[in-house]
Design an enzyme around this catalytic site. Structure first.
Site, PDB file in Angstrom:
ATOM      1  N   ARG A 505       0.884  -1.192   0.113  1.00 55.53           N
ATOM      2  CA  ARG A 505      -0.144  -0.126   0.044  1.00 55.53           C
ATOM      3  C   ARG A 505       0.649   1.297  -0.051  1.00 55.53           C
ATOM      4  O   ARG A 505       1.909   1.477   0.720  1.00 55.53           O
ATOM      5  CB  ARG A 505      -0.897   0.045   1.167  1.00 55.53           C
ATOM      6  CG  ARG A 505      -1.742  -0.958   1.115  1.00 55.53           C
ATOM      7  CD  ARG A 505      -2.736  -0.601   2.540  1.00 55.53           C
ATOM      8  NE  ARG A 505      -2.043  -0.794   3.698  1.00 55.53           N
ATOM      9  CZ  ARG A 505      -2.765  -0.039   5.015  1.00 55.53           C
ATOM     10  NH1 ARG A 505      -3.879   0.440   4.693  1.00 55.53           N
ATOM     11  NH2 ARG A 505      -1.935  -0.185   6.155  1.00 55.53           N
ATOM     12  N   SER A 566       7.716  -5.030   6.766  1.00 59.91           N
ATOM     13  CA  SER A 566       7.546  -5.894   7.899  1.00 59.91           C
ATOM     14  C   SER A 566       8.143  -7.199   7.766  1.00 59.91           C
ATOM     15  O   SER A 566       7.549  -8.386   7.639  1.00 59.91           O
ATOM     16  CB  SER A 566       6.183  -6.177   7.903  1.00 59.91           C
ATOM     17  OG  SER A 566       5.267  -4.907   7.936  1.00 59.91           O
ATOM     18  N   ASP A 620       5.890  -3.408  11.074  1.00 55.89           N
ATOM     19  CA  ASP A 620       4.307  -3.106  11.218  1.00 55.89           C
ATOM     20  C   ASP A 620       3.856  -3.197  12.573  1.00 55.89           C
ATOM     21  O   ASP A 620       2.750  -2.593  13.133  1.00 55.89           O
ATOM     22  CB  ASP A 620       3.484  -4.226  10.341  1.00 55.89           C
ATOM     23  CG  ASP A 620       3.744  -5.533  10.400  1.00 55.89           C
ATOM     24  OD1 ASP A 620       4.630  -6.023  11.261  1.00 55.89           O
ATOM     25  OD2 ASP A 620       3.174  -6.536   9.944  1.00 55.89           O
TER      26      ASP A 620
END
Ligand code: ADP
Length: 833
Positions: A505, A566, A620
């Site tokens: 994203r 992450s 994350d």
């Protein structure tokens, strides 16, 4: 009026099913602990004993496991001395046990364990299939010292007294349940039964969860409605006629069994007699005859009533019956008597139909079906050999429950055969349950297991934090250079990248006084890229950023960029992170050992994109902790349960061996997904976990993650299902080619399956998509497997989290720690429990 009666029956049924109102209910809805109908695989020798009105029947049944096509049956009837029915309970059971001994002696039966099913046609309160207290005697029985006692125990002791120690009473049921099972065949189960003889009762397969008096919560359970007492609280008073009142007053139990007295064969002759008496008194019948005979109870038998309503021979039969009573009926009298008999029998049939319609509608509704198709076993004197009762029953049921299609099946061999089936099914289920438990046992963790996991996690955390011991720890405990949590006053506009699992994203985040504003776009990264070369991966990321900037008119601005990356990284500063290893299905080459910020910058140069200013690389977990911390200053832990699992928390600087400085705290990215990679969790792993692990691109790595996170739970379930099929415990052992496909059983199915309602429609739909024809029992088992796997995942996660919060509490020297955990990840958010 019949619709109204049906509605009242439904209400009475609900009252009986509910724990709160059960004690006051007339229709008691007694659980039978019979949870399945035959599937045809039942086999073995079984003994059945049936206690009837004036005799005991013993039966030997051999099932061959061939779909119950050709059972071998032998039976013997023993007539019962009249005084036994009102004598001592002990004498009754001794007599029954003697019948069993004589029967077995006569057929030189083998001495191996012999399961026995007992048909005991009275209301009992079951707490198990083989534990049932007699509530009260009826049908002329009144043996002493039996009410309130466990009937199975009484029979078993009597059998033991006969030294038949190999005979084991495994099931007790009433005749209604026996009828249902008698009419049940493999592939064509019968789920409702109706008995209308000297008494009346019905039973049906209910959703176990609705049978609140029983502990079972999934699947089905047969309920004996005990509907003979329907109306004992006055609910039927508006349909009772003066004739019914007379019948009731003259009966041995006035005011009781009001419904039974309207429909059962014991009373129909009596109702007719009272109608005739009344009409004769009004001089509408038998003018000139002495009608005194009609005052004698029982002069009109049900058999006569049934023959009178038979159209062809009926008139002649009416004349014969009336003349036998010394009456001199005219042609018109005979005709009227026939009409009266028809009216009484028809009313009985319509009332039975109203009751049956209530059961069917209840079933249809609780199974959430638009249309219920069901077989109904019927055992009734009124039905056998006389078509009229059956025709009315069928047509009125259709009228009152048009959403249901019921096929009435006459019971052929009484109830004994059904009792054999109940017993056989009970044995099959017990054996299956034992095997299922064996398969699932390794996945069920005790509290001690979890405490051990917690202690191991704690140990690994300490190892990971230590400068020297870090290399031996499976939990890396990576410093993040994030030293404080937000306080809510932070402002500004930022560009954000989020890479680390299912989606990539790009976001634009504006933190302002009036809150946080975000715009984002998801970009799919195909597996060819995540598992290709690093250059292609980072080029792709830059292309996505450029696309996003173009769409949001950001090409002229250089915004500070935060990169949520992450994967395990050795962080050398807030903006410098060396990739230690890929996880979660990524394997792009040439990246491990490199600074990911550098890789991103190089790609930007290749793409001639000059406006990137990477300020921070975060994991994350850290991102989650920080964003929750923006609203809640107590948030000092971040937890992810999505594609993978990981956690971070605020650790004291003095404990962080890898970073200089003793003051304050730093967020530690635990990388707990790798917990156990050094073998410390080996005894927790099951064969299913090993199968899943072997097929991953990082076998032997991320072992804790592979027990918990979204990428793996569906796979674990799939392997368990395959094992259950292999052991013939699921889908009747039929091979399931689609279930062999890796990844076909998605983790999101677990959520859907575990939240599914009583009817398990989602489960069935999901299984149907996998080309699996699931019975209700299959669906229940699949759900149990999902629950077991999810529960273990959540418990292991909790054990890890417990280690973290305990460490934080001790760090701070507190007796009690209040802390908030920020949690993200679709598995956590979407799974119902
Ligand atoms: P990521 O961890 O990759 O950033 P998510 O938090 O969205 O992404 O997690 C994706 C994972 O969530 C997938 O592996 C998928 O198995 C799982 N998942 C998706 N939908 C559901 C659901 N309804 N219930 C449980 N798990 C789900």
């Amino acid at each position: 009026m019949l619709q109204v009666v049906k509605g009242r029956m439904l209400q009475a049924m609900h009252k009986g099913l509910s724990r709160q109102t059960h004690a006051q209910a007339n229709v008691r809805m007694l659980p039978t602990y019979i949870c399945s109908t035959p599937d045809g695989t039942e086999k073995g020798d079984l003994l059945v004993v049936e206690l009837c009105q004036s005799h005991v029947r013993t039966m030997w049944v051999t099932l061959l496991g061939d779909g119950n096509q050709s059972p071998q049956v032998m039976y013997k009837i023993f007539s019962m001395p009249g005084d036994i029915m009102q004598g001592k309970g002990e004498a009754l059971f001794d007599f029954i046990a003697q019948c069993v001994r004589q029967f077995l002696a006569g057929i030189s039966s083998p001495q191996h364990r012999l399961p026995l099913g007992f048909v005991f046609p009275f209301s009992c309160r079951h707490t198990r299939l083989d534990k049932a207290e007699l509530i009260s005697w009826s049908k002329g029985f009144s043996c002493s010292d039996v009410e309130g006692k466990d009937i199975v125990q009484l029979l078993q002791s009597a059998i033991n007294k006969q030294e038949l120690y190999h005979v084991d009473v495994v099931a007790l049921m009433n005749d209604t349940v026996g009828t249902m099972m008698t009419c049940s065949m493999a592939g064509k189960p019968c789920e409702v039964a109706l008995v209308v003889g000297t008494g009346t009762n019905s039973c049906f397969m209910a959703m176990a969860q609705q049978v609140e008096m029983a502990e079972e919560t999934s699947g089905q359970m047969c309920v004996s409605t005990e509907w003979g007492c329907f109306g004992d609280d006055g609910t039927l008073s508006d349909i009772l006629t003066p004739y019914d009142q007379c019948v009731d007053e003259e009966s041995s139990n006035p005011g009781e069994k009001r419904f039974e007295k309207l429909v059962s064969s014991l009373y129909l002759g009596e109702i007719v007699r009272h109608v005739l008496t009344a009409l004769a008194a009004e001089k509408a019948l038998f003018i000139g005859s002495n009608v005194a005979v009609l005052r004698t109870k029982g002069v009109l038998k049900i058999q006569q009533v049934l023959e009178i309503i038979d159209n062809e021979e009926g008139m002649a039969e009416a004349r014969r019956a009336l003349e036998a009573l010394g009456l001199r009926p005219s042609e018109r009298d005979c005709c009227r008597v026939q009409q009266i008999c028809q009216a009484v029998v028809s009313r009985a049939a319509t009332l039975c139909a109203a009751g049956l319609a209530a059961i069917l509608s209840h079933m249809c509704q609780s199974q959430e079906l638009k249309r219920l198709v069901v077989n109904v076993g019927v055992d009734s004197e009124l039905y056998r050999g006389h078509t009229r009762f059956g025709e009315i029953l069928q047509s009125v049921t259709e009228l009152l429950a048009p959403e249901c299609m019921a096929t009435l099946l006459p019971s052929i061999d009484g109830t004994g055969w059904g009792a054999a089936m109940v017993t056989a099914v009970a044995l099959r289920l017990a054996a299956q349950r034992h095997e299922v438990d064996q398969v699932l046992a390794p996945l069920r963790l005790s509290r001690a297991d979890l405490q051990r996991v917690q202690a191991l996690m704690r140990q690994e955390m300490e190892l990971g934090l230590g400068w020297e011991s870090n290399a031996n720890a499976s939990v890396r405990m990576l410093p993040t250079y994030v030293c404080g949590t937000p306080n809510g006053t932070e402002r500004g506009e930022f560009l954000v990248l989020d890479l680390g699992g299912t989606n990539f994203r790009v976001l634009l985040v504006r933190m302002a006084k009036d809150g946080i504003h975000m715009a984002s776009k998801i970009y799919v990264i195909p597996t060819t890229i995540t598992q290709g070369t690093g250059e292609v991966l980072f080029d792709h990321i830059i292309e996505c950023i450029m696309d996003f900037q173009l769409k949001h008119n950001l090409t002229e601005q250089v915004l500070p960029l935060g990169f949520t990356f992450s994967f395990p990284c050795q962080q050398l500063g807030l903006d410098k992170a060396v990739l230690l290893s890929w996880t979660k299905g990524f394997s792009a080459s040439g990246c491990v050992g490199q600074d990911v910020v550098q890789l991103l910058q190089e790609a930007a140069q290749r793409k001639q994109h000059l406006g990137l200013k990477v300020v921070a690389v975060v994991n994350d977990t850290v991102g989650t902790m920080m964003s929750c911390g923006y609203d809640d200053p107590k948030c000092e832990i971040g937890l992810i349960v999505g594609t993978g699992t990981n956690a971070c928390y605020m650790e004291e600087m003095q404990n962080v061996g890898a970073v200089e400085g003793e003051q304050g705290r730093m967020c530690i990215n635990m990388e707990w997904g790798a917990f156990g990679d050094n073998g410390c969790l080996d005894d927790i792993f099951t064969d299913f976990d090993r199968l899943v692990d072997e097929k991953t691109i990082n076998a032997g790595k991320q072992r804790f993650e592979k027990l918990i996170s979204g990428m793996y739970l569906g796979e674990i379930v799939r392997h368990i299902l395959l094992a259950l099929v292999e052991k013939q415990l699921l889908f009747r052992g039929k091979p399931c080619p689609k279930l062999q496909i890796k990844g076909i059983f998605q983790t999101k199915f677990l959520s859907a399956i575990e939240i599914d309602g009583l009817a398990l429609r989602q489960v069935r739909a999901i299984l149907q998509d996998l080309e699996l024809q699931a019975s209700l029992e299959d669906s229940v088992l699949v759900r149990e497997v999902c629950q077991t796997v999810s529960l273990r995942a959540a418990q292991l996660c909790a054990a890890g989290l417990a280690a973290v919060v305990e460490k934080m509490r001790e760090n701070r020297g507190l007796a009690q720690l209040a802390v908030t955990v920020g949690v993200d990840g679709t598995l956590y958010k979407m799974h119902p429990w």
